[in-house]
Design an enzyme around this catalytic site. Sequence first.
Site, PDB file in Angstrom:
ATOM      1  N   GLU A 125     -12.397   0.353  -9.930  1.00  0.00           N
ATOM      2  CA  GLU A 125     -12.042  -0.597 -11.000  1.00  0.00           C
ATOM      3  C   GLU A 125     -12.982  -0.601 -12.201  1.00  0.00           C
ATOM      4  OE1 GLU A 125     -12.144  -1.383  -7.732  1.00  0.00           O
ATOM      5  OE2 GLU A 125      -9.976  -1.487  -7.343  1.00  0.00           O
TER       6      GLU A 125
ATOM      7  N   ASP B 281      -4.703  -9.753  -8.297  1.00  0.00           N
ATOM      8  CA  ASP B 281      -4.939  -8.778  -9.380  1.00  0.00           C
ATOM      9  C   ASP B 281      -3.739  -8.019  -9.948  1.00  0.00           C
ATOM     10  OD1 ASP B 281      -4.768  -7.403  -6.953  1.00  0.00           O
ATOM     11  OD2 ASP B 281      -6.758  -6.514  -7.045  1.00  0.00           O
TER      12      ASP B 281
ATOM     13  N   ARG C  35       0.585   3.771  -3.175  1.00  0.00           N
ATOM     14  CA  ARG C  35      -0.051   5.065  -2.900  1.00  0.00           C
ATOM     15  C   ARG C  35       0.979   6.168  -2.676  1.00  0.00           C
ATOM     16  NH1 ARG C  35      -5.787   3.816   0.054  1.00  0.00           N
ATOM     17  NH2 ARG C  35      -5.711   1.564  -0.149  1.00  0.00           N
TER      18      ARG C  35
ATOM     19  N   THR D 105      -1.015   0.868 -10.296  1.00  0.00           N
ATOM     20  CA  THR D 105      -2.299   0.279  -9.901  1.00  0.00           C
ATOM     21  C   THR D 105      -3.137   1.214  -9.026  1.00  0.00           C
ATOM     22  OG1 THR D 105      -3.332  -1.758  -9.120  1.00  0.00           O
ATOM     23  CG2 THR D 105      -1.483  -0.920  -7.813  1.00  0.00           C
TER      24      THR D 105
ATOM     25  N   GLU E  45       0.831  -1.215   0.000  1.00  0.00           N
ATOM     26  CA  GLU E  45       0.000   0.000   0.000  1.00  0.00           C
ATOM     27  C   GLU E  45       0.857   1.254   0.000  1.00  0.00           C
ATOM     28  OE1 GLU E  45      -3.117   0.032  -0.536  1.00  0.00           O
ATOM     29  OE2 GLU E  45      -3.948  -1.875   0.148  1.00  0.00           O
TER      30      GLU E  45
HETATM   31  C1  DMJ Z   1      -6.499   0.484  -4.870  1.00  0.00           C
HETATM   32  O1  DMJ Z   1      -5.718   0.799  -3.784  1.00  0.00           O
HETATM   33  C2  DMJ Z   1      -5.675  -0.148  -5.936  1.00  0.00           C
HETATM   34  O2  DMJ Z   1      -6.354  -0.081  -7.125  1.00  0.00           O
HETATM   35  C3  DMJ Z   1      -5.331  -1.562  -5.640  1.00  0.00           C
HETATM   36  O3  DMJ Z   1      -4.633  -2.170  -6.696  1.00  0.00           O
HETATM   37  C4  DMJ Z   1      -6.563  -2.368  -5.366  1.00  0.00           C
HETATM   38  N1  DMJ Z   1      -7.514  -1.735  -4.561  1.00  0.00           N
HETATM   39  C5  DMJ Z   1      -7.638  -0.351  -4.389  1.00  0.00           C
HETATM   40  C6  DMJ Z   1      -8.939   0.253  -4.862  1.00  0.00           C
HETATM   41  O4  DMJ Z   1     -10.024  -0.545  -4.849  1.00  0.00           O
END
Ligand code: DMJ
Length: 643
Positions: free
Chosen positions: A535, A401, A272, A621, A268
């Site tokens: 998503e 994912d 982020r 992501t 995370e």
């Molecule tokens: C986000 O932090 C990112 O997209 C991560 O890859 C998966 N989940 C959350 C949002 O749903």
Amino acid sequence: MTTPALLPLSGRRLPPLNLGASAFPHHRATLRLSEKFILLLILSAFITLCFGAFFFLPDSSKHKRFDLGLEDVLIPHVDTSKGGKNLGGFLIHGQGHDEHRHREEEERLRNKIRADHEKALEEAKEKLKKSRDEIQAEIQTEKNKVVQELKKKDSKPLPPVPLPNLIGINSGEPADPDIRERRNKIKEMMKHAWDNYRQYGWGHNELKPIARKGHSTNIFGSSQMGATIVDALDTLYIMGLHDEFREGQEWIDKNLDFSVNSEVSVFEVNIRFIGGLLAAYYLSGQEVFKIKAVQLAGKLLPAFNTPTGIPWAMVNLKSGVGRNWGWASAGSSILAEFGTLHMEFVHLSYLTGDPVYYNKVMHIRKLLQKMDRPNGLYPNYLNPRTGRWGQHHTSVGGLGDSFYEYLLKAWLMSDKTDMEARKMYDDAIEAIEKHLIRKSNGGLTFIGEWKNGHLERKMGHLTCFAGGMFALGADGSRDDKAGHYLQLGAEIAHTCHESYDRTTLKLGPEAFKFDGGVEAVAVRQNEKYYILRPEVIETYWYMWRFTHDPKYRQWGWEAAQAIDKYCRVSGGFSGVKDVYSSSPTYDDVQQSFFLAETLKYLYLLFSNDDLLPLDNWVFNTEAHPLPVLHLANTTLSGNPAYR
Ligand code: DMJ
């Protein structure tokens, strides 16, 4: 001094002179006047001499000081009670001079040592007089000095690096007034989310929009790291909210500190914070973001100290101690976590010239390549001590994912030169298509989950990102199946849209089933929530970019309106607990990814394609755009200072 000789004035020897008191009466009658005068003269000369001699005697006190330097050195040898101090000193000095001098020297040294000891003792006593708090404060001051020095060192600008060609940082303003209006609405929603966070949650990780206070979860550890600020920066920049961007930059510059005793999620924090900071750096050119990203990356590196080099899920930023989530199968690390570091770490090596980051992620890749995969599928769990898979559970949603996403994006980010990554991606999606992708009775294409040899016909909201991924990877796919993958992307987009359309709020549930007559609908109560996730909108945006089919803009607009209607509260935006209920309850969390991703993808959906074109930018992501690195191969070092 000598006594003067009594010499005869005439050559005649005089009888011995008795100068005692009794002598004068005896001679008085017989002495003549001249003789008397001479005698008187001699006598007065004698008295004068004696008197003068008294004044010319040496001053023993001065003598002693001059010779010994220390006034009391001779005290032990002098009996002062007899008033002989001065005389005694003089006399001793006069006798056995060398031996005495030696003793004096010894004594002098002994006294000096004694004096030094006493001084040290005094100082120690002074210290002990201080309270525990005072001593601790002194230690802290010393520590702070060291920290300040280190900070100064850390804040030094990195040697310059040739920036990649940054194309498409522009307003992207659409010509169509209706589209412009929709885009402005998204910008207004961003302002509402930001302003409320600014007012009620500033510096906290996230916002509770109903309680109107800060919020956090364990992924960010125990300290306030301003996750929303960092995550939102590039969206603010793209939207032209420059005052807000500057506020965020100032906070980061002054307050974002990673030397905290806090256990954070490596994944995370990477997607982020490091992703957010790097994107902000590339977009704005502000050095502070690059410096902070590199500082933070240094704090994550200890997580890789495992027997296999597969990182722990969590690391304490201060101590560097790592561990895994308690809930993970057999003490494993998670595929979607250790497999979602590549993009950011390659950029870190590019910007710093330090290969350490690149080597860490390439090591993970090599290790995965060597491992057997059941049915060609990657299980979600891998034990970082043994290097063995945990439970055989494969998912393109949660836990798996973004690992697949980053294989594709590693290839794109290397200007399509990292063929190893492309091959791993192609192999993986072939196995996924074969074992996990099915069509429902009603004709909806879905991606299920593989659990211990059987397919669970359930798809998560998280899995909906895969529609965009298939479309993004279509070009360059094996056997030129571009059309097939674009079609697959479109089918997933459609299914996910259905999952929204079949709810009361027109917002998608967390997970939905394709079982026993149920299609794209959540069955369990605890899967009916919507927490402002991006998503589905992300897939609409990719599909829009690749097809320009207006339905994607339309679907995106429907979602934006539903969010504004059902998730907007006066203190920001909140998730809802049941998308099938007409009177939903709020979860009271404004997730940082709502500002980073959901609103950014919506804004891009209503912008021109020349704003951050996909040939030049790859979105991590968390929707943070990173530029394509036009390099011949991936053993890179962008910084000439280190080459
Ligand atoms: C986000 O932090 C990112 O997209 C991560 O890859 C998966 N989940 C959350 C949002 O749903």
